[in-house]
Design an enzyme around this catalytic site. Structure first.
Site, PDB file in Angstrom:
ATOM      1  CD  GLU A  81      -9.262  16.310 -12.971  1.00 38.09           C
ATOM      2  OE1 GLU A  81      -9.873  15.195 -12.918  1.00 38.09           O
ATOM      3  OE2 GLU A  81      -9.110  17.004 -12.030  1.00 38.09           O
ATOM      4  CB  THR A 128     -13.425  17.295 -10.935  1.00 42.22           C
ATOM      5  OG1 THR A 128     -12.993  16.692  -9.881  1.00 42.22           O
ATOM      6  CG2 THR A 128     -12.544  18.505 -11.275  1.00 42.22           C
TER       7      THR A 128
HETATM    8  P1  AMP Z   1     -12.958  11.461 -10.051  1.00 39.33           P
HETATM    9  O1  AMP Z   1     -12.478  12.492 -10.806  1.00 39.33           O
HETATM   10  O2  AMP Z   1     -14.053  11.843  -9.214  1.00 39.33           O
HETATM   11  O3  AMP Z   1     -13.527  10.461 -10.888  1.00 39.33           O
HETATM   12  O4  AMP Z   1     -11.990  11.028  -9.201  1.00 39.33           O
HETATM   13  C1  AMP Z   1     -10.567  10.391  -9.616  1.00 39.33           C
HETATM   14  C2  AMP Z   1      -9.878  10.176  -8.585  1.00 39.33           C
HETATM   15  O5  AMP Z   1     -10.720   8.879  -7.897  1.00 39.33           O
HETATM   16  C3  AMP Z   1      -8.332   9.461  -8.757  1.00 39.33           C
HETATM   17  O6  AMP Z   1      -7.592  10.423  -8.912  1.00 39.33           O
HETATM   18  C4  AMP Z   1      -8.157   8.700  -7.659  1.00 39.33           C
HETATM   19  O7  AMP Z   1      -7.933   9.237  -6.628  1.00 39.33           O
HETATM   20  C5  AMP Z   1      -9.678   7.839  -7.284  1.00 39.33           C
HETATM   21  N1  AMP Z   1      -9.823   6.623  -8.025  1.00 39.33           N
HETATM   22  C6  AMP Z   1     -10.167   6.299  -9.080  1.00 39.33           C
HETATM   23  N2  AMP Z   1     -10.343   4.919  -9.506  1.00 39.33           N
HETATM   24  C7  AMP Z   1      -9.586   4.448  -8.474  1.00 39.33           C
HETATM   25  C8  AMP Z   1      -9.043   3.162  -8.363  1.00 39.33           C
HETATM   26  N3  AMP Z   1      -9.362   2.053  -9.260  1.00 39.33           N
HETATM   27  N4  AMP Z   1      -8.392   3.060  -7.089  1.00 39.33           N
HETATM   28  C9  AMP Z   1      -8.123   3.869  -6.243  1.00 39.33           C
HETATM   29  N5  AMP Z   1      -8.391   5.092  -6.618  1.00 39.33           N
HETATM   30  C10 AMP Z   1      -9.276   5.558  -7.638  1.00 39.33           C
END
Ligand code: AMP
Length: 546
Positions: free
Chosen positions: A332, A183
């Site tokens: 995560e 990540t």
């Molecule tokens: P990643 O590890 O790249 O998948 O990013 C995860 C992060 O994306 C989360 O901690 C949120 O900040 C953001 N995120 C994921 N899904 C959503 C959602 N449905 N609405 C708003 N933010 C989201």
């Protein structure tokens, strides 16, 4: 004697074996540069076994890491099962990261081999000398498609497949590592999250459940979410578990290509970040007159990675009659944690009220426990009013980052997500903010700290802050706010050009704002929440990233 159940290990190869045996003829289709490739579960299983045998013959040992730099193709899917079926760990690397980050990951994971799409060969050439741990590079192509590349021990994937006989899977413990995904969501170096066979199989069970993604044998799934992003949200495993048809779009994720593929392959379900869907809807809206919408079998899409805008939910409903399932998760959390499938009482709501519910991030699925806590770490009520830091725990939530010394969780076992949220009395999660300051543009992270550091290197910049501002197409784009050095006359275009030589092109901020002073907290930290508030509507016109 008390009766007891069999202790069958939950391994990824068991999913593919099941699919090959009971859904062997179900198609897996991929859009490759030369056109559509058609395969099925039986063939993918056969080739994945061959790959496992080839890897073992090349000295791959249990727990060894193998990287992939590839888009959504059948060959990449074969790697998912072939590498893990040989007891190895597949490290899916996002080819869109900045080269330094890719290099960091290749070295940190100590990958012994790198499998890559021909299009990413040139990207790897300058890195190879600095990643001596990589012994072999495998180009995911036929011999005819192999580009000329200066890479040590370069092998063609189809050559590897051609000479090896099909073999057995390497027996592994269900708790062995299977897939490693980094990540870049937080500042600093990327962090690795290592999923086990067990955690991925458990996650697949929940994804096939009715209030998960309801993936079933009746689905034809257009998998837009990249295989390098959190295991494409687990679809390679949940689809195999139930024998769903898989449609892999390769590099063609523009609105027109997605529409055509979706219609031709009778896709019923699809998944992706909001940016992809905004492009898709714009295409449909513009070409409405000439498109045969009746040929579309699409029933539902799952949107996550960033907040699904309410307008997106609404447009899908009234233009296409497609239900948007809004989900929240993270690298995560494997990623599925909350899913927005409707409750019985929502069936009677009028459409506008239903869209409001769909715009929330959904409810916890079994396996993921949620809570919000205040600044002292004390749990706050799920009353839809209290706002707190979101924490999660469960069998597919990270315990410790790959090679991390300290646990990633609190003393009492909760993972702090960095998201700020409310939880409503009916269990719906509502994200209100992010405590981390990174920017998410088109589903990809941009580190504000990296951009600030690059900006501050400019002689005319005394202080710099980068924030994400809402953007109609990319959800967020970076905006640079600077305090100039005394007596300097900074030129915006020149500063952006300066940044373009230091960061990836798509990460360059959309604009520069010049101010006399930046707001700070009492401890001297930049008050980004204030800046975000001030510049919330700064980019109200749709612009392409610089
Ligand atoms: P990643 O590890 O790249 O998948 O990013 C995860 C992060 O994306 C989360 O901690 C949120 O900040 C953001 N995120 C994921 N899904 C959503 C959602 N449905 N609405 C708003 N933010 C989201």
């Amino acid at each position: 004697m008390l009766g007891l159940m069999q202790d069958t290990p939950l391994t990824l190869s068991s999913l593919l074996d099941h699919a090959a045996r009971f859904h062997g003829e179900v198609e897996i289709v991929s859009k490759d540069p030369g056109g559509l490739t058609r395969s099925n579960y039986a063939q993918v299983a056969k080739r994945a076994r061959k790959l496992a045998a080839a890897l073992r013959r090349r000295g791959l040992k249990e727990g060894d890491r193998v990287a992939s730099l590839a888009l959504n193709t059948i060959r990449h899917l074969e790697l998912y099962y072939g590498v893990t079926g040989a007891g190895g760990i597949l490290n899916t690397v996002n080819p869109r990261l900045f080269p330094e980050q890719i290099l960091f990951i290749l070295r940190h994971a100590e990958n012994r081999m790198v499998f890559f799409d021909p299009a990413f060969g040139k990207l790897l050439e300058p890195l190879a000398a600095q990643a001596p741990n990589v012994e072999t590079y495998v180009c995911l192509s036929s011999v005819q498609e192999m580009p000329d590349l200066l890479l040590p021990n370069l092998v063609c994937y189809e050559d590897l497949m051609d000479v090896e006989a099909e073999g057995a899977w390497t027996p592994v413990s269900e708790n062995a590592g299977a897939i490693l995904c980094y990540t870049s969501g937080t500042t600093g170096d990327p962090k690795g999250v290592l999923y086990s066979h067990r955690s991925l199989v458990l996650h697949a069970f929940i994804a096939t459940s009715a209030d998960g993604m309801a993936v079933s044998r009746r689905d034809s799934i257009l998998l837009v979410t990249p295989l390098f992003h959190v295991n494409a949200w687990g679809i390679p495993f949940s689809a195999a578990m139930c024998g769903a048809k898989l449609v892999l779009p390769g590099a063609a994720v523009d609105g027109e290509s997605l529409f055509n593929l979706m219609r031709a392959e009778r896709c019923t379900f699809s998944l992706g970040v909001p940016t992809v869907w905004l492009g898709f809807l714009d295409y449909v809206a513009t070409h409405r007159e000439e498109l045969d919408l009746s040929g579309l079998a699409l029933e539902r899409i799952l949107v996550g990675g960033s907040a699904a805008p309410r307008s997106l939910i609404e447009r899908f409903d009234y233009m296409l009659g497609v239900y948007v399932i809004h989900a929240w998760g993270m690298t995560e959390t494997s990623p599925l944690a909350t899913v927005g499938t409707p409750l019985p009482e929502h069936a009677f709501l009028d459409r506008q009220a239903r869209y409001d519910i769909q715009a929330l991030q959904g409810r916890a699925i079994y396996g993921v426990d949620l809570r919000i806590v205040d600044a002292d770490g004390a749990p706050t009520p799920h009353d839809g009013v209290a706002v707190g830091d979101l924490q999660v725990r469960g069998p597919w939530v990270v315990q410790r980052y790959f090679k991390g010394e300290a646990p990633a969780t609190t003393e009492d076992g909760w993972f702090p997500t960095g998201d700020v949220a409310k939880i409503h009395p009916n269990g719906y999660l509502q994200l209100t903010d992010r405590s981390k300051d990174v920017i998410k543009s088109g589903g990809e992270w941009i580190s504000s700290v990296d951009l600030e550091n690059a900006a501050i290197a400019h002689p005319d910049v005394r202080e710099a802050a980068v924030i994400g501002v809402p953007h109609p197409k990319w959800q967020e784009r970076p905006l640079l706010i600077i305090v100039p050095t005394p007596e300097s006359m900074p030129n915006k275009a020149e500063i952006l050009q300066f940044l373009a030589s230091r960061v990836a092109r798509w990460q360059v901020p959309d604009d520069v704002v010049i101010v006399d002073a930046l707001p700070h907290t009492a401890t001297g930290k930049l008050l980004k929440s204030k800046l975000r508030e001030t510049y919330r509507s700064y980019l109200d016109e749709a612009t392409e990233p610089a």
